[in-house]
Design an enzyme around this catalytic site. Structure first.
Site, PDB file in Angstrom:
ATOM      1  N   ILE A  14       0.832  -1.217   0.000  1.00  0.00           N
ATOM      2  CA  ILE A  14       0.000   0.000   0.000  1.00  0.00           C
ATOM      3  C   ILE A  14       0.865   1.265   0.000  1.00  0.00           C
ATOM      4  CG2 ILE A  14      -0.348   0.256   2.502  1.00  0.00           C
ATOM      5  CD1 ILE A  14      -2.935   0.757  -0.336  1.00  0.00           C
ATOM      6  N   SER A  36      11.833   0.979   7.034  1.00  0.00           N
ATOM      7  CA  SER A  36      11.358  -0.334   6.619  1.00  0.00           C
ATOM      8  C   SER A  36      12.536  -1.278   6.675  1.00  0.00           C
ATOM      9  CB  SER A  36      10.824  -0.235   5.183  1.00  0.00           C
ATOM     10  OG  SER A  36       9.796  -1.156   4.948  1.00  0.00           O
ATOM     11  N   ARG A  37      12.269  -2.519   7.075  1.00  0.00           N
ATOM     12  CA  ARG A  37      13.395  -3.450   7.202  1.00  0.00           C
ATOM     13  C   ARG A  37      13.957  -3.825   5.843  1.00  0.00           C
ATOM     14  NH1 ARG A  37       9.761  -7.395  10.537  1.00  0.00           N
ATOM     15  NH2 ARG A  37       8.649  -6.913   8.612  1.00  0.00           N
ATOM     16  N   LYS A  90      -5.648   1.773   7.727  1.00  0.00           N
ATOM     17  CA  LYS A  90      -6.779   1.021   8.246  1.00  0.00           C
ATOM     18  C   LYS A  90      -6.436  -0.467   8.255  1.00  0.00           C
ATOM     19  CE  LYS A  90      -8.339  -1.425   5.586  1.00  0.00           C
ATOM     20  NZ  LYS A  90      -7.886  -2.571   4.744  1.00  0.00           N
ATOM     21  N   ASP A 168     -10.292  -7.511   6.565  1.00  0.00           N
ATOM     22  CA  ASP A 168      -9.318  -6.486   6.141  1.00  0.00           C
ATOM     23  C   ASP A 168      -9.908  -5.642   5.003  1.00  0.00           C
ATOM     24  OD1 ASP A 168      -6.309  -5.487   6.163  1.00  0.00           O
ATOM     25  OD2 ASP A 168      -6.918  -5.796   4.091  1.00  0.00           O
TER      26      ASP A 168
HETATM   27  P1  NAP Z   1       2.371  -5.551   3.309  1.00  0.00           P
HETATM   28  O1  NAP Z   1       2.867  -5.143   1.948  1.00  0.00           O
HETATM   29  O2  NAP Z   1       2.360  -7.008   3.626  1.00  0.00           O
HETATM   30  O3  NAP Z   1       3.172  -4.844   4.481  1.00  0.00           O
HETATM   31  C1  NAP Z   1       3.665  -3.540   4.433  1.00  0.00           C
HETATM   32  C2  NAP Z   1       5.062  -3.489   5.038  1.00  0.00           C
HETATM   33  O4  NAP Z   1       4.965  -3.547   6.444  1.00  0.00           O
HETATM   34  C3  NAP Z   1       5.939  -4.654   4.671  1.00  0.00           C
HETATM   35  O5  NAP Z   1       6.534  -4.471   3.402  1.00  0.00           O
HETATM   36  C4  NAP Z   1       6.948  -4.701   5.797  1.00  0.00           C
HETATM   37  O6  NAP Z   1       8.073  -3.898   5.453  1.00  0.00           O
HETATM   38  C5  NAP Z   1       6.199  -4.053   6.970  1.00  0.00           C
HETATM   39  N1  NAP Z   1       5.912  -5.088   7.965  1.00  0.00           N
HETATM   40  C6  NAP Z   1       5.292  -6.279   7.762  1.00  0.00           C
HETATM   41  N2  NAP Z   1       5.227  -6.957   8.916  1.00  0.00           N
HETATM   42  C7  NAP Z   1       5.822  -6.191   9.844  1.00  0.00           C
HETATM   43  C8  NAP Z   1       6.098  -6.361  11.229  1.00  0.00           C
HETATM   44  N3  NAP Z   1       5.720  -7.483  11.873  1.00  0.00           N
HETATM   45  N4  NAP Z   1       6.705  -5.367  11.879  1.00  0.00           N
HETATM   46  C9  NAP Z   1       7.078  -4.247  11.239  1.00  0.00           C
HETATM   47  N5  NAP Z   1       6.868  -4.025   9.924  1.00  0.00           N
HETATM   48  C10 NAP Z   1       6.253  -4.994   9.246  1.00  0.00           C
HETATM   49  O7  NAP Z   1       0.914  -4.998   3.559  1.00  0.00           O
HETATM   50  P2  NAP Z   1       0.050  -3.908   2.753  1.00  0.00           P
HETATM   51  O8  NAP Z   1      -0.785  -4.578   1.739  1.00  0.00           O
HETATM   52  O9  NAP Z   1       0.903  -2.782   2.348  1.00  0.00           O
HETATM   53  O10 NAP Z   1      -0.961  -3.503   3.939  1.00  0.00           O
HETATM   54  C11 NAP Z   1      -0.522  -2.734   5.037  1.00  0.00           C
HETATM   55  C12 NAP Z   1      -1.728  -2.024   5.624  1.00  0.00           C
HETATM   56  O11 NAP Z   1      -2.366  -1.265   4.582  1.00  0.00           O
HETATM   57  C13 NAP Z   1      -2.785  -2.976   6.170  1.00  0.00           C
HETATM   58  O12 NAP Z   1      -3.338  -2.461   7.349  1.00  0.00           O
HETATM   59  C14 NAP Z   1      -3.839  -3.016   5.053  1.00  0.00           C
HETATM   60  O13 NAP Z   1      -5.146  -3.255   5.542  1.00  0.00           O
HETATM   61  C15 NAP Z   1      -3.724  -1.603   4.498  1.00  0.00           C
HETATM   62  N6  NAP Z   1      -4.190  -1.515   3.101  1.00  0.00           N
HETATM   63  C16 NAP Z   1      -3.762  -2.437   2.167  1.00  0.00           C
HETATM   64  C17 NAP Z   1      -4.278  -2.382   0.874  1.00  0.00           C
HETATM   65  C18 NAP Z   1      -3.873  -3.384  -0.209  1.00  0.00           C
HETATM   66  O14 NAP Z   1      -4.457  -3.342  -1.320  1.00  0.00           O
HETATM   67  N7  NAP Z   1      -2.914  -4.264   0.013  1.00  0.00           N
HETATM   68  C19 NAP Z   1      -5.203  -1.385   0.537  1.00  0.00           C
HETATM   69  C20 NAP Z   1      -5.558  -0.435   1.490  1.00  0.00           C
HETATM   70  C21 NAP Z   1      -5.041  -0.519   2.778  1.00  0.00           C
HETATM   71  P3  NAP Z   1       9.573  -4.347   5.860  1.00  0.00           P
HETATM   72  O15 NAP Z   1       9.633  -5.842   5.817  1.00  0.00           O
HETATM   73  O16 NAP Z   1      10.429  -3.682   4.804  1.00  0.00           O
HETATM   74  O17 NAP Z   1       9.777  -3.796   7.233  1.00  0.00           O
END
Ligand code: NAP
Length: 306
Positions: A14, A36-37, A90, A168
């Site tokens: 996101i 970010s890690r 969110k 989610d």
């Molecule tokens: P994601 O790509 O799986 O995670 C985002 C980043 O968070 C990862 O690249 C990771 O970065 C970091 N992360 C993951 N686990 C972690 C941990 N345990 N501790 C610290 N950092 C961690 O997820 P996403 O799809 O972007 O979603 C993230 C949020 O955005 C969620 O709440 C989701 O509901 C919301 N969202 C997502 C979408 C969608 O379409 N995917 C749409 C709207 C909103 P590093 O490994 O580099 O630290």
């Protein structure tokens, strides 16, 4: 105009899809750092550790937390304790109580905190709310059916405790519902389908007071559906495309069929909160999810693998 410096934390799907383009296009913001890690953004100073960022960049007054909900509290708390305003993706946390704790901490520190609901910024949500304002609602139905493999590729956290499973995306629908209905409803029944190898539901059927129902499913391939229909005493309303297109009695009357306005609107709102030193936290959508997980009947379905 001076741009406010912001750090994006958790550079994943996101952050790259929505936050970075919205910040780059905004007159209000300068993306001054990432934390970010593994992830980073070309040309932006990158940190891999949040404590180091907080210590070394006191010039960045705002952090926007884009990681999954379960780890987000620790980051938000550390940011507030270090005197930073906080924007939360969110759902705003893994539990209601932790968001209440953050709200209290922000107030005590005189800082702003924003629990964002990007779907509330969809193009047709405000006109739908205005149209429904003086209507009597006879019934409403949400159909939120999408493909988890497309929107959360390989993201096992969505099926871990705190990941909320199909809620989610479903919470986006609930964020619209709780915004547009003239009177609140409450959950009375839920049937939740859990894959036999997972901790969170992949599908949910919800019943609320006031003849309101919802059907969330994460197994839909092909055409994706994000619709809310409302029958009233004087006509029917449909919100399509996740709240971006409004139809009244079957005719499109407002909105645009793109989701790309949502994150720019969130950052404009955050800029306003920082300017005015206020917070915006509405947990109504998350209350429905917590109630569904409390009241829901569990059904076990086929194992799920990405
Ligand atoms: P994601 O790509 O799986 O995670 C985002 C980043 O968070 C990862 O690249 C990771 O970065 C970091 N992360 C993951 N686990 C972690 C941990 N345990 N501790 C610290 N950092 C961690 O997820 P996403 O799809 O972007 O979603 C993230 C949020 O955005 C969620 O709440 C989701 O509901 C919301 N969202 C997502 C979408 C969608 O379409 N995917 C749409 C709207 C909103 P590093 O490994 O580099 O630290």
């Amino acid at each position: 105009m001076t741009r406010t410096k912001v750090a994006l934390v958790g550079i994943g799907k996101i952050a790259i899809d929505q936050h970075v383009p919205a910040l780059n296009a905004s007159p209000d913001w300068e993306l001054a750092a990432t934390v970010s890690r593994k992830g980073s953004v070309p040309g932006v100073p990158a940190f891999t550790d949040f404590a180091t960022f907080l210590a070394e960049r006191p010039d960045v007054p705002v952090v926007s937390l884009c990681m999954p909900p379960a780890p987000r509290f620790d980051y938000a708390q550390a940011a507030l304790l270090a005197g930073r305003h906080v924007m939360l993706e969110k759902p705003p946390g893994a539990t209601l109580a932790e968001v209440h704790a953050l709200t209290a901490l922000a107030a005590a520190k005189g800082l702003g905190i924003y629990a964002t609901w990007h779907s509330r910024m969809a193009h047709a949500v405000a006109p739908a709310k205005a149209w429904l304002k003086d209507k009597t609602i006879k019934s409403a139905h949400i159909t939120w059916r999408e493909d988890v493999r497309k929107w959360h590729p390989g993201q096992d956290w969505v099926f871990e405790p705190g990941g909320m499973g199909v809620f989610d995306p479903g919470i986006n629908a609930l964020s619209i519902l709780t915004e547009v209905l003239p009177r609140p409803v409450h959950l009375t029944k839920a049937i939740l389908e859990f894959p036999s190898n997972r901790q969170t539901p992949i599908a949910a059927r919800l019943t609320f007071s006031g003849q309101v129902t919802a059907d969330f499913d994460w197994r839909q391939e092909g055409l994706q559906t994000w619709d809310i229909t409302v029958e009233t005493d004087s006509g029917s309303l449909a919100l399509r495309m996740g709240g971006n297109v409004l139809e009244i009695d079957g005719k499109a009357v407002a909105g645009e069929s793109t989701i790309m306005g949502e994150y720019p609107a969130l950052y404009a709102r955050m800029a306003e909160l920082v300017r005015t030193g206020t917070s915006d936290i509405d947990l109504a959508p998350m209350v429905h999810v917590a109630d569904a997980l409390t009241l829901g009947r569990r059904e076990v379905t086929d194992a799920f693998q990405f």
